[in-house]
Design a protein around this motif. Structure first.
Motif, mmCIF file in Angstrom:
data_model
loop_
_atom_site.group_PDB
_atom_site.id
_atom_site.type_symbol
_atom_site.label_atom_id
_atom_site.label_comp_id
_atom_site.label_asym_id
_atom_site.label_seq_id
_atom_site.Cartn_x
_atom_site.Cartn_y
_atom_site.Cartn_z
ATOM 1 N N ALA A 1 0.715 -25.785 44.296
ATOM 2 C CA ALA A 1 -0.712 -25.449 44.348
ATOM 3 C C ALA A 1 -1.217 -24.978 42.993
ATOM 4 N N ARG A 2 -0.370 -24.243 42.289
ATOM 5 C CA ARG A 2 -0.775 -23.766 40.967
ATOM 6 C C ARG A 2 -0.830 -24.884 39.944
ATOM 7 N N ASP B 1 2.765 -23.425 59.766
ATOM 8 C CA ASP B 1 2.240 -22.707 58.608
ATOM 9 C C ASP B 1 2.278 -23.587 57.364
ATOM 10 N N MET B 2 3.389 -24.295 57.175
ATOM 11 C CA MET B 2 3.488 -25.158 56.000
ATOM 12 C C MET B 2 2.543 -26.351 56.126
ATOM 13 N N ALA B 3 2.397 -26.897 57.329
ATOM 14 C CA ALA B 3 1.463 -28.007 57.527
ATOM 15 C C ALA B 3 0.045 -27.573 57.192
ATOM 16 N N HIS C 1 11.230 -23.861 51.407
ATOM 17 C CA HIS C 1 10.371 -24.641 50.506
ATOM 18 C C HIS C 1 8.981 -24.040 50.344
ATOM 19 N N ALA C 2 8.748 -22.852 50.908
ATOM 20 C CA ALA C 2 7.423 -22.236 50.809
ATOM 21 C C ALA C 2 7.024 -22.002 49.358
ATOM 22 N N GLU C 3 7.982 -21.585 48.551
ATOM 23 C CA GLU C 3 7.683 -21.336 47.137
ATOM 24 C C GLU C 3 7.349 -22.640 46.409
ATOM 25 N N ASP C 4 7.993 -23.750 46.830
ATOM 26 C CA ASP C 4 7.691 -25.043 46.213
ATOM 27 C C ASP C 4 6.215 -25.408 46.422
ATOM 28 N N PRO D 1 -1.889 -19.341 48.531
ATOM 29 C CA PRO D 1 -1.481 -18.099 47.864
ATOM 30 C C PRO D 1 -0.450 -18.352 46.773
ATOM 31 N N ASP D 2 -0.634 -17.700 45.628
ATOM 32 C CA ASP D 2 0.271 -17.896 44.498
ATOM 33 C C ASP D 2 1.674 -17.377 44.786
ATOM 34 N N LYS D 3 1.747 -16.258 45.501
ATOM 35 C CA LYS D 3 3.042 -15.620 45.745
ATOM 36 C C LYS D 3 3.388 -15.704 47.221
ATOM 37 N N PRO D 4 4.315 -16.587 47.589
ATOM 38 C CA PRO D 4 4.707 -16.681 48.996
ATOM 39 C C PRO D 4 5.540 -15.471 49.398
#
Length: 279
Positions: A111-112, A213-215, A103-106, A228-231
């Protein structure tokens, strides 16, 4: 702050709390594994004392025998408690890390887009897949039967040690032989327990890293900080997690005791890698 902006950030704050709770669960697993490691070291120490009982040809000291037997009994009780806790806490650490990392990309996409989303309901809809993963992880990622069986096995080994200590306590002509056998079995326990705890520790460390990291990202996003835009890719994430979760040295020493007896039982045991192979 606009009401809708505050509502959006409240959702992210709630998500970060859920991630923190899962991280605490995985940390508890690390603590349970560490307890097993300390018991392995304790087993080695008692093993050495049991071996030392046989020094010389004189009858075994009753006082020394009673002290070793008492320590074995207390040790077996502590192992039973630690194994029970480890079995209850055990989740599949690497699988948890992968589930969260997926789910990092989510989060990066959110964020964007968060400033363009209409309201909190839209944010909630975007986060629903991650929320569902968090809700399902404790049940879906429970340790498989083989892992639980391994944990239970060390409890059984400790129970066998308690029974063998009874035979040592009985004394008689077999006392020397029982002291040697008890030392051998304690060392066997140490080997088995170290292998199990090492795998549990590394798996949970990978999961804790991914969750934390996600928290951190969600907390930052809730405070208006950029993400960051690109995980990193899935492969990059796992490489980072494995590297950062590794101990300073890829070794766990259970014993460094040296013996001179010609019939000595091998002492120093080294475990390395996920498979914990002996070398």
């Amino acid at each position: 702050m606009k009401p809708e902006t505050e509502a959006k950030r409240d959702i992210l704050t709630g998500l970060s709390r859920a991630l923190t709770a899962l991280s605490a669960r995985m940390q508890a697993q690390q603590d349970a594994a560490l307890k097993i490691t300390t018991l392995a070291v304790r087993a080695e120490r008692i093993a050495e004392r049991s071996w030392q009982l046989t020094d010389g040809r004189a009858p075994l000291s009753r006082r020394d025998v009673d002290a070793v037997v008492a320590d074995v009994k207390a040790f077996a009780a502590d192992v039973a408690a630690a194994a029970k806790r480890a079995g209850e806490e055990a989740l599949l650490g690497r699988e948890v890390a992968q589930a969260i990392g997926a789910h990092a990309e989510d989060i990066a996409r959110l964020a964007r887009d968060i400033d363009t989303l209409a309201d909190a309901a839209a944010v909630r809809a975007r986060l629903r897949p991650l929320s569902q993963t968090l809700a399902s992880v404790p049940e879906r990622m429970k340790a498989n039967a083989s892992t639980v069986k391994e944990v239970n096995r060390i409890a059984d080994l400790a129970g066998d040690l308690a029974e063998r200590s009874d035979r040592l306590a009985a004394g008689g002509t077999a006392a020397h032989r029982e002291a040697v056998a008890l030392s051998r079995d304690l060392r066997h326990f140490a080997e088995e327990a170290t292998a199990i705890s090492l795998e549990m520790t590394r798996g949970s460390a990978v999961a804790v890293k991914a969750i934390n990291d996600m928290a951190e990202q969600t907390i930052g996003l809730s405070l208006g900080k950029p993400v960051p835009d690109k995980p990193p890719s899935a492969q990059e994430r796992m490489q980072i997690l494995v590297q950062e979760a590794k101990p300073p040295r890829d070794e766990v020493w259970v014993s460094t005791t040296k013996r001179q007896d010609s019939h000595q039982i091998k002492g120093a045991t080294v475990w390395s890698g996920a498979s914990a192979s002996k070398r």
